[in-house]
Design a protein around this motif. Structure first.
Motif, PDB file in Angstrom:
ATOM      1  N   LYS A 111       0.836  -1.190   0.000  1.00  0.00           N
ATOM      2  CA  LYS A 111       0.000   0.000   0.000  1.00  0.00           C
ATOM      3  C   LYS A 111       0.878   1.250   0.000  1.00  0.00           C
ATOM      4  CE  LYS A 111      -4.471  -1.183   0.623  1.00  0.00           C
ATOM      5  NZ  LYS A 111      -4.536  -2.387  -0.134  1.00  0.00           N
ATOM      6  N   PRO A 112       0.490   2.290  -0.730  1.00  0.00           N
ATOM      7  CA  PRO A 112       1.282   3.519  -0.766  1.00  0.00           C
ATOM      8  C   PRO A 112       1.209   4.248   0.567  1.00  0.00           C
ATOM      9  CG  PRO A 112      -0.746   3.804  -1.988  1.00  0.00           C
ATOM     10  CD  PRO A 112      -0.700   2.361  -1.608  1.00  0.00           C
ATOM     11  N   PRO A 113       2.118   5.232   0.759  1.00  0.00           N
ATOM     12  CA  PRO A 113       2.116   5.987   2.015  1.00  0.00           C
ATOM     13  C   PRO A 113       0.763   6.638   2.252  1.00  0.00           C
ATOM     14  CG  PRO A 113       4.091   6.473   0.765  1.00  0.00           C
ATOM     15  CD  PRO A 113       3.245   5.600  -0.104  1.00  0.00           C
ATOM     16  N   SER A 114       0.292   6.538   3.488  1.00  0.00           N
ATOM     17  CA  SER A 114      -1.008   7.098   3.817  1.00  0.00           C
ATOM     18  C   SER A 114      -0.982   7.494   5.282  1.00  0.00           C
ATOM     19  CB  SER A 114      -2.100   6.058   3.573  1.00  0.00           C
ATOM     20  OG  SER A 114      -1.863   4.961   4.437  1.00  0.00           O
ATOM     21  N   ALA A 115      -2.133   7.932   5.771  1.00  0.00           N
ATOM     22  CA  ALA A 115      -2.198   8.329   7.172  1.00  0.00           C
ATOM     23  C   ALA A 115      -1.991   7.129   8.084  1.00  0.00           C
ATOM     24  CB  ALA A 115      -3.551   8.985   7.461  1.00  0.00           C
ATOM     25  N   ALA A 116      -2.487   5.985   7.657  1.00  0.00           N
ATOM     26  CA  ALA A 116      -2.346   4.788   8.496  1.00  0.00           C
ATOM     27  C   ALA A 116      -0.925   4.249   8.448  1.00  0.00           C
ATOM     28  CB  ALA A 116      -3.331   3.718   8.026  1.00  0.00           C
ATOM     29  N   HIS A 117      -0.316   4.293   7.256  1.00  0.00           N
ATOM     30  CA  HIS A 117       1.055   3.807   7.109  1.00  0.00           C
ATOM     31  C   HIS A 117       1.870   4.925   6.474  1.00  0.00           C
ATOM     32  CE1 HIS A 117       0.101  -0.434   7.939  1.00  0.00           C
ATOM     33  NE2 HIS A 117      -1.039  -0.182   7.316  1.00  0.00           N
ATOM     34  N   TRP A 118       2.651   5.625   7.328  1.00  0.00           N
ATOM     35  CA  TRP A 118       3.346   6.814   6.859  1.00  0.00           C
ATOM     36  C   TRP A 118       4.286   6.549   5.710  1.00  0.00           C
ATOM     37  CZ3 TRP A 118       4.908   9.597  12.015  1.00  0.00           C
ATOM     38  CH2 TRP A 118       3.720  10.064  12.618  1.00  0.00           C
ATOM     39  N   MET A 119       4.867   5.382   5.682  1.00  0.00           N
ATOM     40  CA  MET A 119       5.780   5.089   4.589  1.00  0.00           C
ATOM     41  C   MET A 119       5.267   3.952   3.715  1.00  0.00           C
ATOM     42  SD  MET A 119       9.603   5.463   6.161  1.00  0.00           S
ATOM     43  CE  MET A 119      10.191   6.980   6.884  1.00  0.00           C
ATOM     44  N   GLY A 120       4.015   3.608   3.868  1.00  0.00           N
ATOM     45  CA  GLY A 120       3.481   2.532   3.052  1.00  0.00           C
ATOM     46  C   GLY A 120       3.806   1.167   3.629  1.00  0.00           C
ATOM     47  N   THR A 121       3.392   0.119   2.910  1.00  0.00           N
ATOM     48  CA  THR A 121       3.680  -1.238   3.366  1.00  0.00           C
ATOM     49  C   THR A 121       4.482  -1.982   2.308  1.00  0.00           C
ATOM     50  OG1 THR A 121       1.621  -2.045   2.397  1.00  0.00           O
ATOM     51  CG2 THR A 121       1.559  -1.413   4.719  1.00  0.00           C
ATOM     52  N   ASP A 122       5.174  -3.030   2.766  1.00  0.00           N
ATOM     53  CA  ASP A 122       6.009  -3.779   1.821  1.00  0.00           C
ATOM     54  C   ASP A 122       5.249  -4.995   1.298  1.00  0.00           C
ATOM     55  OD1 ASP A 122       6.013  -5.609   3.874  1.00  0.00           O
ATOM     56  OD2 ASP A 122       8.173  -5.546   4.217  1.00  0.00           O
ATOM     57  N   GLU A 123       5.986  -5.921   0.661  1.00  0.00           N
ATOM     58  CA  GLU A 123       5.305  -7.010  -0.049  1.00  0.00           C
ATOM     59  C   GLU A 123       4.645  -8.008   0.881  1.00  0.00           C
ATOM     60  OE1 GLU A 123       8.404  -6.693   0.365  1.00  0.00           O
ATOM     61  OE2 GLU A 123       9.371  -8.595   0.846  1.00  0.00           O
ATOM     62  N   LEU A 124       4.959  -7.949   2.171  1.00  0.00           N
ATOM     63  CA  LEU A 124       4.316  -8.852   3.115  1.00  0.00           C
ATOM     64  C   LEU A 124       3.338  -8.096   4.002  1.00  0.00           C
ATOM     65  CD1 LEU A 124       7.292 -11.156   4.162  1.00  0.00           C
ATOM     66  CD2 LEU A 124       5.390 -11.677   2.632  1.00  0.00           C
ATOM     67  N   GLY A 125       3.069  -6.843   3.631  1.00  0.00           N
ATOM     68  CA  GLY A 125       2.107  -6.084   4.404  1.00  0.00           C
ATOM     69  C   GLY A 125       2.682  -5.420   5.644  1.00  0.00           C
TER      70      GLY A 125
END
Lengths: 301, 278, 363
Positions: free
Chosen positions: A72-86
């Motif tokens: 997932k791209p950077p967002s409010a929930a994940h400031w730097m996004g998520t990688d291939e394993l979430g």
């Protein structure tokens, strides 16, 4: 707190503790006058704080997988996004600071004392000891550090500990050179002669008198080298020979993100920014320390 | 009387230090015609800075301000770098202290002298070479052709300084500033070099500012003397009337110089509490 | 040489003799310098061999396994063990090792199945090509940047160039390569992708020197030449970035030294234009140390290519090394280490000697 400041800046300190504190205070104040050095100091302190308080600062677990939320791209929930394993990249970067700090500290703690002692012994005794030790040092210094570290890790096997040892092996010669140069400047001074006449053993002279005088140039050099050590460790991690998965080492993270660089750029770029900022911080701090502690070299930087 | 060569009013030069802005020249004022002016002072009195600010050589973070700083009617402070380049060398020149450092070690002497002309004139090469040679002869260097091909480290100190003088006078400026021109030379050579400089300046009707720490020297080669201390002018007098100086600093300096027929047992030292010094 | 009887009455040597003696002395000094250089290089090379030997034989728990790989049959294992002479004392092993290396026997590669030396010869030109373009970029951009920063010391432009120089120490090369690929290849389609040529052109020209730029021109194929450039430009630029940061930093430092010299002030007093002051008076004396800096940077680029080649799938020595590392192919690893290390040592020592020979102050 005017009186504390007066005590620190007193012209005639009455105790060694006061003299040392006064010097530390003056160095810190001079350092803070330099804006880049202040930034560097702030970054280094931030690194240390992040490493220590990682569990409190990271919103998610660095190894907890969350497959529905992968890439997932950077967002409010994940400031730097998520990688291939979430996994949350921001949390992984924060925990990665622990690995980086550990590598950097251990390499410094291993290589600097070795280099210091070798250089001081070489400079103090001179003659054959000097020639042999400096011959060995020169051989190491003429060789490409990264390549040698790679070769050592190849033989030792992958893993953080082996990476640390390999990097330390390539790092000590530079410190030996500096320690030797420093030792030579006061090798023949009268206070050394005085201690010798008092009958002090060579070991005591080296450890009590020579080594302390080499500390400021060592501190400068070690700080400046930190950036190189971080980059080498990240390089080893990138190739896959440093910290092994699932450890969130920054270099390894960039390597994992390589396959997704085109569409999910954040996986590989975010750890890179962390590396750049931390390395720059050490460079700024090292430059600033050099300006303050060694004005001879400071003018042209 | 024509406009003075130099008209300076309240010249101030300051530099930033960790402890705040420090003024090394504090409100210096004087005028100069086509005469020889000496500026005397100890290290740190601001005399060199005064000389350099006339040529606008002081770069940031140094700051130069003045009510008036005019050369031949031209306001130096408002000149751009490009305009200053036309003035430097062609109208105002400066001879510096040590030819070991002030001459370019990897350029031949001839090339360096020629450069002074090339920067301001469009003369053909042969004419430039001729003028360089004539100038070297004027500073009493024998065999100028050979010397022009030499490098600065291949000539003695006295000769190097004469080369410097030649280099600075070849474009025929109106004003020459000599910043400690003989301080790096042997005592026996000092008089020779100064004689040459003095003769040339007088023959060409130039103005001369001789900056030195040597009071004796300055009183011999100058018409007027300015004594500087801690950035300020403390005394201004005609050279021949030096012994009648009034300021305690000058009197102290004069008193501290031994004479040939000295009778005193102990030379007096300066008592700086007698005036406001830093 | 005729033997003329010495005239005992001659007291003073003639001018010709003095000249000849001086020439002989100078020749002797040059010969000694060359001799000293050869000895130093040889000793350092020996040290490198000692280290690689140590890494290959002493460090691993089973040196034979690291050479033949864990999938080798027992016969291969035994043959290798005998060839390596592991029952001999270490010193004898080392001598045999040195003899092997000097003859060009670097062993066999487990992953490619070929002699390591052949592999190295095939892959080295690619790295050389990339590093050479990189250093050219570094010089052409770095020197003017350094001169410019020094002449405008203290301004914000100078500060920017200084931080830029520090970035050269702080940015991971592989990361920059990745980002460059993503931006300039994937997004903007400005440059060629990974690899030295489009697959379309692979194997179309005879490798004469191994340098595609040269070979394609020799074969008269301009299309291939430009394609090679489009592939080269990005990795060479990434290398060039680091080279330029270092060269700019050193140039700036040298220039600052020079600009504070008295003779520069003299030139300004003469009214010489600022451009001449900077380039003819301040810059010219630093050419010699700058050459040393460039040499060191070039050696550093060879080292740095290790990281970049992986990212760009560049068939060079760096890629060979990293692949061998992952396959635990010790012969290949040590062979590549020896080659890169030797070139590194050689360039370093030459820069050293060149500096001492050319520096007018040492003459």
């Amino acid at each position: 707190m005017a009186t504390t400041r007066d005590w620190l800046l007193a012209d005639s300190p009455t105790s060694r503790f006061q003299a040392r504190m006064g010097r530390a205070y003056r160095v810190t104040v001079a350092l803070l006058h330099n804006p880049l050095a202040t930034v560097g100091l702030a970054i280094v302190l931030l690194l240390i704080a992040t490493a220590i308080f990682a569990p409190l600062l990271a919103p998610y677990s660095p190894i907890g997988q969350d497959l529905p939320n992968r890439l997932k791209p950077p967002s409010a929930a994940h400031w730097m996004g998520t990688d291939e394993l979430g996994r949350d990249i921001y949390s992984r970067v924060i925990y990665g600071s622990r690995i980086t700090l550990m590598i950097v500290l251990l390499v410094a703690v291993i290589s600097a004392p070795i280099g210091l002692v070798v250089g001081a012994v070489s400079g103090y005794f001179g003659g054959w000891i000097d020639r042999i030790l400096m011959g060995i040092t020169d051989v190491f210094l003429s060789m490409p550090k990264l390549i040698l570290a790679l070769a050592f890790v190849a033989a030792l096997g992958p893993g953080v500990e082996n990476a640390i040892i390999a990097i330390a092996i390539t790092a000590w010669p530079a410190y030996a050179r500096i320690a030797r140069a420093e030792t030579l400047t006061f090798r023949n001074s009268e206070f050394i002669a005085a201690v010798q006449m008092q009958g002090a053993a060579s070991a005591r002279i080296i450890f009590s008198h020579i080594l302390p005088l080499c500390t400021s140039s060592m501190i400068i050099r070690v700080t400046l080298d930190m950036a190189g050590i971080i980059l080498t460790a990240a390089g080893l991690g990138f190739i896959g020979l440093g910290a092994q998965p699932p450890l969130p080492e920054w270099g390894a993270m960039i390597s994992r993100g390589r396959t997704f660089i085109l569409d999910q750029w954040w996986v590989a770029t975010m750890p890179g920014f962390a590396i750049i900022i931390v390395s720059l911080g050490f460079c700024f701090l090292g430059d600033g320390l050099r300006d303050v502690l060694d004005p001879r070299q400071g003018e042209n930087s | 009387m024509t406009a003075p060569l130099l008209d300076i009013d309240k010249l101030t030069v300051s530099f930033p230090t960790p402890y705040g802005r420090v003024e090394v020249v504090k409100g210096v004022s004087f005028t100069l015609g086509r005469e020889r002016l000496g500026i005397v002072g100890e290290s740190g009195s601001g005399k060199s800075m005064t000389g350099r600010s006339i040529l606008k050589l002081i770069r940031p973070p140094g700051e130069v301000t003045a009510n008036r700083l005019t050369f031949s009617g031209i306001d130096i402070l408002s000149q751009s770098e490009k305009q200053m380049r036309a003035i430097r060398g062609a109208r105002i020149s400066m001879v510096m202290q040590d030819p070991k450092f002030s001459l370019n070690p990897v350029m031949t002497i001839g090339a360096q002298i020629a450069e002074a002309l090339v920067a301001h004139t469009k003369l053909p090469r042969r004419e430039i070479a001729r003028r360089s040679r004539d100038m070297l002869e004027a500073v009493r260097i024998d065999d100028p052709d050979r010397v022009m091909r030499l490098y600065p480290h291949e000539v003695s100190g006295g000769m190097g300084q004469r080369v410097m003088i030649a280099m600075m006078l070849v474009p025929e400026p109106d004003l020459l500033i000599a910043d400690e021109p003989t301080s790096a030379l042997d005592v026996s050579i000092q008089a020779q070099v100064l004689d040459i400089m003095d003769e040339l300046v007088r023959n060409k009707g130039m103005g001369l500012i001789l900056i030195s720490h040597d009071l004796e020297l300055v009183s011999r080669y100058c018409d007027r003397i300015l004594v500087m201390n801690a950035g300020e002018i403390v005394e201004e007098c005609v050279a021949s009337e030096l012994s009648a100086a009034s300021h305690p600093y000058t009197r102290g300096l004069i008193a501290a110089m031994p004479h040939m027929d000295e009778t005193r047992e102990i030379l007096p030292t300066l008592d700086r509490s007698q005036w406001e010094a830093t | 040489m005729s033997f003329e009887p010495q005239d005992q009455t001659r007291a003073m040597p003639t001018a010709a003799e003095v000249g000849a003696a001086a020439r002989r002395k100078r020749t002797n000094r040059v010969l000694m310098a060359i001799g000293g250089f050869i000895v130093t290089v040889a000793l350092t090379f020996l040290g490198l061999l000692a280290i690689t030997f140590f890494i290959g034989r002493v460090v691993p728990i089973d040196p034979v396994l690291s050479v033949v790989g864990d999938r080798a049959t027992p016969e291969v294992y035994e043959a290798a063990k005998k060839a390596m002479g592991l029952d001999q004392p270490l010193v004898i092993q080392f001598v045999a090792y040195v003899a092997d290396i000097v003859q060009g026997n670097f062993g066999m590669s487990v992953s490619t199945g070929r002699p390591v030396i052949d592999d190295l010869a095939r892959f080295f030109p690619a790295t050389l090509e990339m590093a050479t373009i990189g250093i050219i970029i570094g010089i052409v951009l770095g020197v003017p940047m350094g001169v410019y920063a020094a002449s405008r010391q203290g301004t914000w432009l100078d500060q920017i160039i200084r931080v830029f120089g520090l970035l050269g120490y702080s940015v991971p090369a592989f990361w920059l390569g990745l980002v460059g690929l993503a931006v300039f290849y994937a997004r903007l389609r400005l440059v060629g992708g990974p690899g030295r040529l489009d697959i379309f052109f692979d194997g179309l020209i005879q490798p004469v020197t191994g340098l595609i730029l040269v070979d394609s021109l020799l074969a008269g194929e301009p299309e291939i030449f430009f394609n090679a450039i489009s592939h080269l430009i990005l990795p060479a630029s990434v290398l060039g970035f680091f080279s330029l940061a270092y060269i700019a930093r050193m140039t700036r430092s040298f220039m600052l030294d020079q600009l504070s010299q008295e003779f520069v002030t003299t030139a300004r007093v003469k009214g010489v234009s600022e451009r001449i002051v900077i380039w003819r008076h301040a810059f010219r004396p630093i050419l010699v140390p700058l050459v040393t800096v460039i040499g060191l940077s070039y050696a550093g680029l060879l080292e740095g290519s290790v990281m970049i080649e992986t990212v760009f799938s560049w068939p060079g020595i760096g890629n060979y090394l990293t692949t061998a590392l992952l396959n635990a192919d010790m012969n290949a690893v040590l062979g590549a280490t020896l080659v890169i290390g030797s070139v590194f040592i050689f360039i370093n020592k030459i820069s050293d000697v060149l500096y001492r020979v050319l520096d007018p102050r040492a003459r």
